[in-house]
Write a protein that holds these residues in place. Structure first.
Motif, short mmCIF file in Angstrom:
data_model
loop_
_atom_site.label_atom_id
_atom_site.label_comp_id
_atom_site.label_asym_id
_atom_site.label_seq_id
_atom_site.Cartn_x
_atom_site.Cartn_y
_atom_site.Cartn_z
N SER A 73 -5.27 37.85 55.55
CA SER A 73 -6.26 38.34 54.60
C SER A 73 -5.57 39.72 53.73
O SER A 73 -6.03 39.79 52.81
N ASP A 74 -4.66 40.39 54.56
CA ASP A 74 -3.97 41.48 53.83
C ASP A 74 -2.46 41.25 53.09
O ASP A 74 -1.64 42.18 52.57
N ASP A 75 -2.28 39.88 52.97
CA ASP A 75 -0.98 39.28 52.46
C ASP A 75 -1.10 39.57 50.66
O ASP A 75 -2.11 39.21 50.28
N THR A 76 0.25 40.15 50.27
CA THR A 76 0.11 40.35 48.91
C THR A 76 0.17 38.87 48.12
O THR A 76 0.27 37.96 48.71
N GLU A 77 0.02 39.05 46.94
CA GLU A 77 0.10 37.71 46.16
C GLU A 77 1.41 37.05 46.34
O GLU A 77 1.42 35.78 46.61
N ALA A 78 2.37 37.87 46.36
CA ALA A 78 3.74 37.32 46.30
C ALA A 78 3.99 36.75 47.95
O ALA A 78 4.82 35.51 48.03
N GLN A 79 3.57 37.31 48.98
CA GLN A 79 3.57 36.95 50.30
C GLN A 79 2.84 35.51 50.56
O GLN A 79 3.34 34.69 51.09
N ALA A 81 2.15 33.14 48.16
CA ALA A 81 2.97 32.30 47.32
C ALA A 81 4.10 31.78 48.20
O ALA A 81 4.41 30.72 48.43
N ALA A 82 4.79 32.83 48.94
CA ALA A 82 5.79 32.42 49.67
C ALA A 82 5.82 31.58 50.84
O ALA A 82 6.51 30.74 51.30
N LYS A 83 4.37 31.96 51.38
CA LYS A 83 4.18 31.40 52.52
C LYS A 83 3.92 29.78 52.28
O LYS A 83 4.07 29.12 53.04
N HIS A 84 3.16 29.83 51.12
CA HIS A 84 2.64 28.22 50.64
C HIS A 84 4.08 27.45 50.50
O HIS A 84 4.18 26.48 50.79
N GLU A 85 4.79 28.09 49.89
CA GLU A 85 6.12 27.56 49.38
C GLU A 85 6.81 26.95 50.73
O GLU A 85 7.23 25.79 50.71
N LYS A 86 6.85 27.91 51.73
CA LYS A 86 7.60 27.58 52.87
C LYS A 86 7.01 26.39 53.53
O LYS A 86 7.52 25.44 54.20
N ALA A 87 5.59 26.39 53.62
CA ALA A 87 4.76 25.52 54.36
C ALA A 87 4.79 24.09 53.74
O ALA A 87 5.01 23.15 54.45
#
Length: 156
Positions: A73-79, A81-87
């Motif tokens: 819940s406290d991830d930034t927008e960039a985090q 986006a990066a996590k979605h890209e990785k998954a």
């Protein structure tokens, strides 16, 4: 319980537009699975075998992947986006390497996956076999049962 036609529309992880209505007249396996799920991966050779044997006779597969992007819940927008890209990359690399050409749904929400939640999926692999009229005929089509049901529905 499954008397009305199954409805499902989404944009696959590779950009394909998927609407189950376009599959009418075909037998469709909707496979709820994930790359982190051992029993799901164990079922893939069987699914691929049935797909190879019956794809030209009217059998299709749609994957609903419960990948976990591990978003907090406290991830930034960039985090986020990066996590979605990785998954997404884990999913697309896996399906490419394993030769699973059918469309895959991805939202990165793990057990809160929008589609699996809608259908009350509490464990995976879960498989819905949909007949030519768009009705769910089996939620148990795994192992040898998958081929038997597909053959029966395709009247082979």
């Amino acid at each position: 319980a499954f008397d009305k036609a199954f409805e499902l529309t989404f944009t696959a992880v590779d950009g394909r537009k998927v609407d189950i209505k376009d599959y009418r007249g075909k037998v469709v396996l909707v496979d709820f699975w994930a790359t982190w799920c051992g029993p799901c991966k164990a079922e893939i050779p069987n699914i691929k075998k049935v797909y190879a044997a019956y794809r030209d006779k009217g059998f299709e597969i749609i994957g609903i992947s419960l990948e976990n992007a591990a978003i907090k819940s406290d991830d930034t927008e960039a985090q986020v986006a990066a996590k979605h890209e990785k998954a997404k990359k884990i999913l697309t690399d896996f399906t490419a390497n394993t030769e699973m050409p059918w469309p895959q749904y991805y939202d990165g929400k793990h057990w809160k996956n929008d589609i699996s939640n809608r259908f009350g999926i509490a464990s995976i692999p879960a498989m819905f076999l949909i007949d030519q009229d768009g009705k769910i005929v089996s939620t148990e089509a795994r192992g040898p049962k998958l081929e038997a049901e597909v053959k029966r529905l395709l009247k082979l």
